[in-house]
Design an enzyme around this catalytic site. Structure first.
Site, short mmCIF file in Angstrom:
data_model
loop_
_atom_site.label_atom_id
_atom_site.label_comp_id
_atom_site.label_asym_id
_atom_site.label_seq_id
_atom_site.Cartn_x
_atom_site.Cartn_y
_atom_site.Cartn_z
N LYS A 181 0.84 -1.21 0.00
CA LYS A 181 0.00 0.00 0.00
C LYS A 181 0.87 1.26 0.00
CE LYS A 181 -1.95 2.83 2.86
NZ LYS A 181 -1.90 4.03 1.99
N GLU B 213 9.42 0.73 10.86
CA GLU B 213 10.47 1.74 10.63
C GLU B 213 9.80 3.09 10.81
OE1 GLU B 213 13.57 1.16 10.08
OE2 GLU B 213 13.60 -0.94 9.47
N CYS C 152 13.47 10.29 7.48
CA CYS C 152 13.36 9.83 8.86
C CYS C 152 14.66 10.04 9.62
CB CYS C 152 12.95 8.36 8.88
SG CYS C 152 14.04 7.33 7.89
N GLU D 156 9.13 15.37 15.72
CA GLU D 156 9.62 15.28 14.35
C GLU D 156 8.89 16.31 13.49
OE1 GLU D 156 8.54 11.80 12.04
OE2 GLU D 156 10.60 11.61 11.37
P1 NAD Z 1 2.13 7.95 7.99
O1 NAD Z 1 2.37 7.17 9.21
O2 NAD Z 1 1.09 9.01 8.04
O3 NAD Z 1 1.75 7.02 6.78
C1 NAD Z 1 2.55 5.95 6.36
C2 NAD Z 1 1.69 4.94 5.63
O4 NAD Z 1 0.78 4.36 6.57
C3 NAD Z 1 0.84 5.54 4.52
O5 NAD Z 1 0.77 4.61 3.45
C4 NAD Z 1 -0.52 5.68 5.18
O6 NAD Z 1 -1.59 5.68 4.27
C5 NAD Z 1 -0.54 4.43 6.05
N1 NAD Z 1 -1.47 4.49 7.19
C6 NAD Z 1 -1.95 5.58 7.83
N2 NAD Z 1 -2.79 5.21 8.82
C7 NAD Z 1 -2.85 3.86 8.80
C8 NAD Z 1 -3.54 2.89 9.57
N3 NAD Z 1 -4.35 3.25 10.57
N4 NAD Z 1 -3.35 1.59 9.30
C9 NAD Z 1 -2.52 1.21 8.30
N5 NAD Z 1 -1.86 2.08 7.52
C10 NAD Z 1 -2.01 3.40 7.76
O7 NAD Z 1 3.55 8.56 7.57
P2 NAD Z 1 3.86 9.58 6.40
O8 NAD Z 1 3.41 10.94 6.82
O9 NAD Z 1 3.39 9.01 5.11
O10 NAD Z 1 5.47 9.50 6.37
C11 NAD Z 1 6.26 10.24 7.20
C12 NAD Z 1 6.73 9.42 8.39
O11 NAD Z 1 7.41 8.25 7.95
C13 NAD Z 1 7.73 10.17 9.23
O12 NAD Z 1 7.40 10.02 10.58
C14 NAD Z 1 9.05 9.48 8.94
O13 NAD Z 1 10.00 9.58 9.96
C15 NAD Z 1 8.61 8.08 8.71
N6 NAD Z 1 9.63 7.34 7.95
C16 NAD Z 1 10.40 6.41 8.60
C17 NAD Z 1 11.40 5.73 7.91
C18 NAD Z 1 12.28 4.71 8.60
O14 NAD Z 1 12.88 3.89 7.90
N7 NAD Z 1 12.39 4.71 9.91
C19 NAD Z 1 11.61 5.98 6.56
C20 NAD Z 1 10.81 6.93 5.94
C21 NAD Z 1 9.82 7.60 6.64
#
Ligand code: NAD
Length: 495
Positions: A180, A255, A289, A390
C-alpha cells in the site's frame, strides 16, 4: 522551466496480478512544484484488499512459487532489477513529479531499489538452513518457510526505495506481497508494480493497492490472511498498527520517525562537518526519517560554526526538482509545507530565534509550489517541543553541550532513537559516544549513507526490527525445527 512529459501509469491498481480500475473513490495526485494535478487514480477498497490477500495466498501456496529453489527465486529478483534499471529514467522523473524531490535524489532512490533486488537475490543464493549441533539420538535442523501473505505499507518520502526494501525480501522468502503506497504518492509504486508483473513473476504474488491508511491500510493490517506487516511511516501510525498486530499476534516490523542528533566536537574537521550537516538536514528538504535535525556544537566553536553554517545555508539553491542545480526542492505537498511552517511558528512562540529561513521563498518561480526555505533555529532548549517532535522538513535546531555526559544525556533525552552523526578526529571520543547514544545507526564523520549489507532500524519509538543485512530474508520467514530420529531401537518409555 518546461518539463519533459513522463508517461504516466494508467488509472489502474494491481490486484493479485490483475490490472484494473480501483473500485474506490478517484483521487488526484498533485505536483508539489506547481500545485497542478498530475493524474487521477481510483483507490482500492476493502473488497480489493480481500481479493488481493485471498489470491495472494493461493499464489504463494502454488507449486509454481512454493517449490522454486532459492536460486530460481533469485532469478526472478534479478529480472525485476533489470526492469528497474531499464526504466530508471522514467521512474526517477515520475517520482520527482509525484514527490517533488530532486532528480538527483530520485535517481539515487531508483538505483537503490534495483540494488536492493540484486543484494537480496545474492543473499538468497546463500540463505542457508542450518544443521544444528547434535545433542541426542536425532539429527536436528532449523529451516525457514514463507509466512504466506505479507502486507507492506510505505510512506510518501522515498516510495520506490522503500517499496523495494519490503517487496524484495518478502518475495525472496517465498511470500506474496500486498503493497500500500501513501495517498500522496502512488505513481511510482504503480509503475514499479508494472515492471514486476512484466518481469514474469507468477501472477497473484503482488498487489499494489493505493488508498487511505484508515481504509486500505487498516484492512491490510487486520485481515486474517495477512501473516506479517512491514510498515514504514510515522510513530503514531506505527503504534496503532502494533496494537492491531497484537490482537492477531502477528509479527510486525516498524520503521518509524526520528529526531536525530548530530554532534560537532571541538576537534572536528569543520568543512567536512558543515557539508555533512547541510546534507543531513536539508537534502530531501528534510523529509527524511534520519534527518539530522538537532545539532549539538561544542561551545568553543559555536558562534563561528553557526555563522558559517548559516551563510552556507543561505547559499543553497531552492528550486524545481528537475533543475539539475537544485539542492532544496519543494516539500511533498502544500499541506505538508503548511505543517512545517506551523512548526516554525511554534518554535518562534517557544522563544526560538530564526537565524535563516523561517518562511517560503519569494518570487514567481515559487508562488504555486510547496516550497519552504532551509531554516535554522537557535536559542531553544532540547526540552522545547521543536527539539522533541519530528518536523519532517528543512528545519534545524542548534543546541550546545557542556561535556560528554551532558551531550549524551541531551541526545538521549528524546522519544526517538533512529540515527546520530558524530564529527570528531578522535576515534576514542567517537567510539565512546557512539556506544552511549540511543540510535540504530551512528555515522562517524559522514552522514545519511546506506548499505544493503548493513542492518537499518530504530531504537525506542523509532521502531522495531531491522531491514537490510543478512537477517533481511529471515525477517520475512517462519522458522521451523526438524528432528530426524537416528535410533534403531524403540523408545524405552512405552516399555
Ligand atoms: P504515515 O504514518 O502518516 O503514513 C505511512 C503509511 O501508513 C501511509 O501509506 C498511510 O496511508 C498508512 N497508514 C496511515 N494510517 C494507517 C492505519 N491506521 N493503518 C494502516 N496504515 C495506515 O507517515 P507519512 O506521513 O506518510 O510519512 C512520514 C513518516 O514516515 C515520518 O514520521 C518518517 O519519519 C517516517 N519514515 C520512517 C522511515 C524509517 O525507515 N524509519 C523511513 C521513511 C519515513
Amino acid at each position: 522551466m518546461s518539463h519533459p512529459a513522463v508517461p504516466l501509469p494508467p488509472d489502474e491498481i494491481l490486484v493479485a496480478g490483475e490490472w484494473r480500475r480501483g473500485t474506490g473513490a478517484a483521487s488526484e495526485t498533485v505536483d508539489p512544484a506547481d500545485g497542478g494535478v498530475i493524474t487521477e487514480i481510483h483507490h482500492a477498497t476493502a473488497d480489493d484488499v480481500d481479493e488481493a490477500v485471498r489470491r495472494g495466498a493461493e499464489a504463494a501456496a502454488s507449486p509454481a512459487w512454493r517449490d522454486l529453489l532459492p536460486h530460481e527465486r533469485a532469478r526472478h529478483l534479478h529480472r525485476i532489477a533489470d526492469g528497474i534499471e531499464r526504466d530508471a529514467d522514467r521512474l526517477a522523473n515520475l517520482q520527482t513529479r509525484d514527490t517533488g524531490k530532486t532528480l538527483r535524489e530520485t535517481s539515487a532512490l531508483v538505483a537503490s531499489a534495483a540494488g536492493t533486488f540484486r543484494y537480496v537475490a545474492g543473499a538468497l543464493e546463500t540463505f542457508d538452513d542450518e544443521l544444528t549441533t547434535q545433542r541426542g539420538p536425532s539429527l536436528t535442523m532449523s529451516v525457514h518457510e514463507p509466512i504466506g501473505v505479507v502486507g507492506a505499507i510505505v510512506p510518501w518520502n522515498s516510495p520506490v526505495a522503500s517499496d523495494a526494501q519490503k517487496i524484495a525480501p518478502a518475495l525472496a522468502a517465498g511470500n506474496a506481497v500486498v503493497l500500500k503506497p501513501a495517498e500522496w504518492t502512488p505513481l511510482v509504486s504503480l509503475a514499479l508494480g508494472r515492471i514486476i508483473t512484466d518481469s514474469g513473476l507468477p501472477a497473484g504474488l503482488l498487489s499494489v493497492l493505493p488508498g487511505a491508511g484508515s481504509v486500505v491500510g487498516e484492512v491490510i493490517v487486520t485481515h486474517p490472511g495477512v501473516g506479517k506487516v512491514s510498515f514504514t511511516g510515522g510513530t503514531s501510525t506505527g503504534r496503532r498498527i502494533a496494537h492491531a498486530a497484537a490482537e492477531k499476534l502477528m509479527p510486525v516490523s516498524l520503521e518509524l520517525g526520528g529526531k536525530s542528533p548530530t554532534v560537532v566536537f571541538e576537534d572536528a574537521d569543520i568543512d567536512a562537518a558543515i557539508n555533512g550537516i547541510l546534507f543531513g538536514i536539508f537534502s530531501s528538504s528534510g523529509q527524511s526519517c534520519i534527518a539530522g535535525s538537532r545539532l549539538f556544537v561544542a561551545e568553543s566553536l559555536r558562534d563561528d560554526f553557526v555563522e558559517r553554517l548559516v551563510a552556507k545555508t543561505r547559499a543553497l539553491r531552492v528550486g524545481h526538482g528537475l533543475d539539475p542545480l537544485t539542492q532544496v526542492a519543494p516539500l511533498v505537498h502544500h499541506k505538508h509545507r503548511d505543517s512545517v511552517a506551523q512548526h516554525v511558528e511554534r518554535a518562534r512562540a517557544e522563544g526560538g530565534r530564526v537565524l535563516t529561513g523561517g518562511q517560503a521563498p519569494e518570487g514567481a518561480a515559487y508562488e504555486r509550489g510547496a516550497f519552504y526555505l532551509p531554516t535554522i533555529i537557535d536559542e531553544l532548549p532540547n526540552t522545547a517541543a521543536t527539539c522533541q517532535e519530528e518536523i519532517f522538513g528543512p528545519v534545524l535546531a542548534v543546541l550546545g553541550f557542556k561535556d560528554e555526559d551532558d551531550l549524551v544525556a541531551q541526545a538521549n533525552d528524546s522519544a526517538f532513537g533512529l540515527a546520530c552523526g558524530l564529527w570528531t578526529r578522535d576515534y576514542r571520543t567517537a567510539w565512546r559516544v557512539a556506544r552511549r547514544i540511543d540510535a540504530g545507526t551512528v555515522w562517524i564523520n559522514t552522514y545519511k549513507q546506506f548499505s544493503s549489507s548493513t542492518p537499518f532500524g530504530g531504537m525506542k519509538e523509532s521502531g522495531l526490527g531491522r531491514e537490510k543485512g543478512r537477517g533481511w530474508i529471515a525477517a520475512y520467514s517462519r522458522q521451523k525445527s526438524l528432528y530426524w530420529g537416528l535410533s534403531d531401537s524403540p523408545h524405552p518409555w512405552a516399555g
